[in-house]
Design a protein around this motif. Sequence first.
Motif, PDB file in Angstrom:
ATOM      1  N   THR A 161      29.574  35.027  39.390  1.00 38.02           N
ATOM      2  CA  THR A 161      30.396  36.122  39.499  1.00 38.02           C
ATOM      3  C   THR A 161      31.575  36.127  40.477  1.00 38.02           C
ATOM      4  OG1 THR A 161      28.391  37.598  38.802  1.00 38.02           O
ATOM      5  CG2 THR A 161      30.233  38.769  39.634  1.00 38.02           C
TER       6      THR A 161
ATOM      7  N   SER B 189      35.608  37.999  42.217  1.00 35.51           N
ATOM      8  CA  SER B 189      36.361  39.174  42.096  1.00 35.51           C
ATOM      9  C   SER B 189      37.774  38.506  42.279  1.00 35.51           C
ATOM     10  CB  SER B 189      35.887  39.723  43.590  1.00 35.51           C
ATOM     11  OG  SER B 189      36.740  40.904  43.859  1.00 35.51           O
TER      12      SER B 189
ATOM     13  N   ASP C 127      43.048  38.601  38.021  1.00 43.62           N
ATOM     14  CA  ASP C 127      44.229  38.670  38.825  1.00 43.62           C
ATOM     15  C   ASP C 127      44.930  37.174  38.844  1.00 43.62           C
ATOM     16  OD1 ASP C 127      44.008  41.341  39.177  1.00 43.62           O
ATOM     17  OD2 ASP C 127      43.272  41.094  41.201  1.00 43.62           O
TER      18      ASP C 127
ATOM     19  N   GLU D 123      33.666  38.371  35.750  1.00 43.76           N
ATOM     20  CA  GLU D 123      34.292  39.335  36.604  1.00 43.76           C
ATOM     21  C   GLU D 123      33.931  40.905  35.928  1.00 43.76           C
ATOM     22  OE1 GLU D 123      38.154  40.736  39.160  1.00 43.76           O
ATOM     23  OE2 GLU D 123      38.250  38.967  37.840  1.00 43.76           O
ATOM     24  N   ASP D 124      33.458  41.834  36.642  1.00 44.43           N
ATOM     25  CA  ASP D 124      33.317  43.112  35.969  1.00 44.43           C
ATOM     26  C   ASP D 124      32.730  43.327  34.558  1.00 44.43           C
ATOM     27  OD1 ASP D 124      34.102  44.160  38.549  1.00 44.43           O
ATOM     28  OD2 ASP D 124      36.229  44.401  37.625  1.00 44.43           O
ATOM     29  N   GLY D 125      31.751  42.251  34.207  1.00 47.47           N
ATOM     30  CA  GLY D 125      31.074  42.201  32.881  1.00 47.47           C
ATOM     31  C   GLY D 125      31.992  41.346  32.080  1.00 47.47           C
ATOM     32  N   GLU D 126      33.237  40.900  32.336  1.00 48.10           N
ATOM     33  CA  GLU D 126      33.780  40.331  31.199  1.00 48.10           C
ATOM     34  C   GLU D 126      33.815  38.583  31.722  1.00 48.10           C
ATOM     35  OE1 GLU D 126      38.357  40.298  29.179  1.00 48.10           O
ATOM     36  OE2 GLU D 126      37.936  41.435  31.162  1.00 48.10           O
TER      37      GLU D 126
ATOM     38  N   VAL E  30      31.618  35.945  44.461  1.00 45.57           N
ATOM     39  CA  VAL E  30      30.649  37.293  44.751  1.00 45.57           C
ATOM     40  C   VAL E  30      29.296  36.735  44.839  1.00 45.57           C
ATOM     41  CG1 VAL E  30      30.072  39.541  44.029  1.00 45.57           C
ATOM     42  CG2 VAL E  30      32.512  38.996  43.913  1.00 45.57           C
TER      43      VAL E  30
END
Length: 179
Positions: A168, A170, A174, A111-114, A158
């Motif tokens: 990937t 999103s 959380d 997620e977001d490159g992590e 995603v």
Amino acid sequence: MSKQFNKLLHIATIGKSVGLKGDMKLHIKSDFPEQFKKGASFFINEKESLTISDINHERALVRFLGYSSPEDAKKFTNKHLYTTIERTRDECHLEDGEYFWFDIEGCTVVEDGEVLGVVEEIDRISITNYLSVKTDEKLVNKGFAKSFLIPFNKPFRVHTDIDKKVITVSGGMDILEAS
């Protein structure tokens, strides 16, 4: 067990004997019931296989070639039926956006490159498939849970790249923070 047997897929479990002709309850664990047809063979262990001689999908009953009495059939109660990954790829059709679970397992979740972790298995709860993710060691060392579940559907999923073994997501971070 041999490495080859470990690569087999558990796709059904044989239940109790029913009736007088050797019929057995069949508990299908696969999304592809069409592979259970007259003449189809499945492994029950490394060296033995069973061939379907008759099947009633409505009643979930199966009879195996060479076993025509309740006494013959009872020895297979609670045995698992297995097939190969190759045969599954050949015989089971996927729609666009669908994936075999064995292709999803081992994928890195990002997620977001992590990197959040790696998919250990897929759990179906009700009608939703969840990725059971083993959390990346760097995140575990920061105090996050060792594993978590993330729904394998939109808006969480995603993009899935089976060739690169990367999913990937999103909202995965959380979920991990709340775990």
